[in-house]
Design an enzyme around this catalytic site. Structure first.
Site, mmCIF file in Angstrom:
data_model
loop_
_atom_site.group_PDB
_atom_site.id
_atom_site.type_symbol
_atom_site.label_atom_id
_atom_site.label_comp_id
_atom_site.label_asym_id
_atom_site.label_seq_id
_atom_site.Cartn_x
_atom_site.Cartn_y
_atom_site.Cartn_z
ATOM 1 C CG ASP A 1 -9.989 -11.841 -21.310
ATOM 2 O OD1 ASP A 1 -9.279 -12.782 -21.711
ATOM 3 O OD2 ASP A 1 -9.932 -11.406 -20.147
ATOM 4 C CG HIS B 1 -10.823 -14.028 -10.844
ATOM 5 N ND1 HIS B 1 -10.297 -14.017 -12.105
ATOM 6 C CD2 HIS B 1 -11.425 -12.823 -10.676
ATOM 7 C CE1 HIS B 1 -10.559 -12.842 -12.672
ATOM 8 N NE2 HIS B 1 -11.236 -12.108 -11.832
ATOM 9 C CB SER C 1 -10.167 -22.155 -13.491
ATOM 10 O OG SER C 1 -10.754 -21.287 -14.441
#
Length: 402
Positions: free
Chosen positions: A183, A216, A220
């Site tokens: 993102d 979430h 990770s």
């Protein structure tokens, strides 16, 4: 009868999202914007916990058009977002994570801002729920800014309003080869290509929710994936911004947020093998993008750690990281009548270490905290030089002819 184009396509990628998905979709349903102006595209990425079934139930009762797509698990958030983006028909798109939720009036306010200001990206204020959220960019609402004139480079999550025409014109999609930081790459490119960015800071538009189960996505991923993310973002910045002060300014984001934490307190518990590997992974990145201009923009302890990594000095880094972890305040040494402040972190003026004094020199923003600091040393030197030059020129002009 022709169906009007929706104003905004809300794209939700969902994987094992229950029960958080319930509040997420409730926040969409509660939006004040006319439901006919919204479409929801929800992609169930191979969930087994009832996520897909709940999305289909929502589609049957929701007041706006909802398209549900169910697919095999893709392994990350990029695939579902790209699928949703390919189906979007709205003038704008907004990426909503299935475990987060929208604030009241969020879509109406962000679409209104984009239409009023004519900007390509709109940031709505984010608040964290059971987790931290970025803060430095929410000082005030701004109709038009850019990535160089604000702190928006420190919020590169995908939860923004994007003009779809901008994304389509440049063929922008999420990089499915990245499993963390995808993102950041997408959003930074949008900032750099946008004709302007707006900030809605006077109303909470997005709630970033920390999951109790620890699933979430940002929690990770191995350390090696962080270096992949940093490499991709640094290369993007270098591709779009010529070398110089503006590029140095943007490089702060991957340097501070992605690279530096790899050489923070966690480094002390890493095995020797992992430590060596981190230095190996960092070397090409810093060889290409670590510049004096970027270094000067950092605090001393940040600059010192990255300097040691860039110079491949792991034997010196441990003591510095221990010092930083202990939250000790380095002694300040004022020189040049208080116009220079050196912070004596480990190895300062140690001949064996051979680290330049400039690495320990505090920039004005950091130096102001120390009594006795006199700001403007460099400017004072320049002013004196200019005055001296003027005196010389004046003396030459009035010197009598021979």
């Amino acid at each position: 009868m022709t169906v009007a184009q929706p104003d905004v396509s809300v794209i939700i990628g969902a994987y094992e999202a229950m029960p958080y998905l319930i509040e997420c979709l409730s926040s969409v349903e509660a939006q004040t914007i006319d439901p006919e102006r919204v479409e929801v595209i929800a992609v169930d990425d191979g969930s087994t916990d009832g996520t897909g079934e709940y999305l289909e139930e929502f589609a049957e009762r929701a007041p706006m058009h909802v398209l549900v797509i169910r697919q095999e698990n893709s392994g990350g958030p990029s695939g579902p977002r790209n699928v949703g983006l390919g189906k979007a028909t709205g003038r704008y798109v907004f990426f909503l994570d299935a475990d987060d939720r929208l604030g009241p009036e969020a879509l109406e306010r962000m679409v209104g801002m984009a239409d009023r200001a004519g900007t390509d990206v709109v940031l709505g204020k984010v608040e964290g729920v059971n987790r931290s959220a970025p803060k430095s960019m929410w000082g005030k609402t701004v109709e038009r800014t850019d990535v160089f004139s604000s702190n928006i480079k420190f919020t590169l999550s995908a939860q923004k309003l994007f003009r779809r025409e901008l994304l389509d014109r440049h063929g922008m999609r999420f990089d499915e080869s990245l499993f963390t930081g995808e993102d950041a790459l997408f959003t930074m490119e949008a900032y750099l290509r946008a004709n302007g960015v707006s900030v809605v800071a006077d109303h909470t538009c997005y709630y970033l929710v920390g999951r109790d189960d620890g699933k979430h996505v940002t929690k990770s991923g191995s350390y090696a994936l962080r270096f992949d993310s940093a490499r991709a973002l640094m290369n993007l910045i270098a591709e779009h911004v010529p070398a110089g002060a503006r590029r140095d300014q943007l490089m702060l984001r991957p340097l501070l947020v992605t690279l530096l934490p790899q050489f923070g307190p966690k480094y002390l518990t890493d095995s020797e093998e992992i430590r060596r590997h981190k230095f190996e992974l960092a070397k090409p990145l810093l060889d290409a993008h670590w510049t004096e201009g970027a270094a000067q923009r950092l605090k001393v302890h940040e600059r010192l750690r990255l300097h040691l990594v860039a110079e491949q000095r792991p034997e010196l880094l441990i003591e510095v990281v221990k010092f930083v972890k202990a939250k000790k305040q380095a002694a300040a040494l004022l020189e040049r009548k208080g116009r220079r402040v050196y912070l004596a972190y480990p190895h300062f003026r140690d001949r064996a270490a051979g680290i330049p004094d400039s690495v320990y020199l505090a920039e004005p923003r950091e130096a102001r905290a120390f009594p006795g600091y006199r700001e403007g040393g460099a400017h004072t030197f320049v002013r004196r030089a200019v005055r001296k030059a003027r005196r010389v020129l004046t003396s030459r002009e009035v010197r009598p002819a021979a």
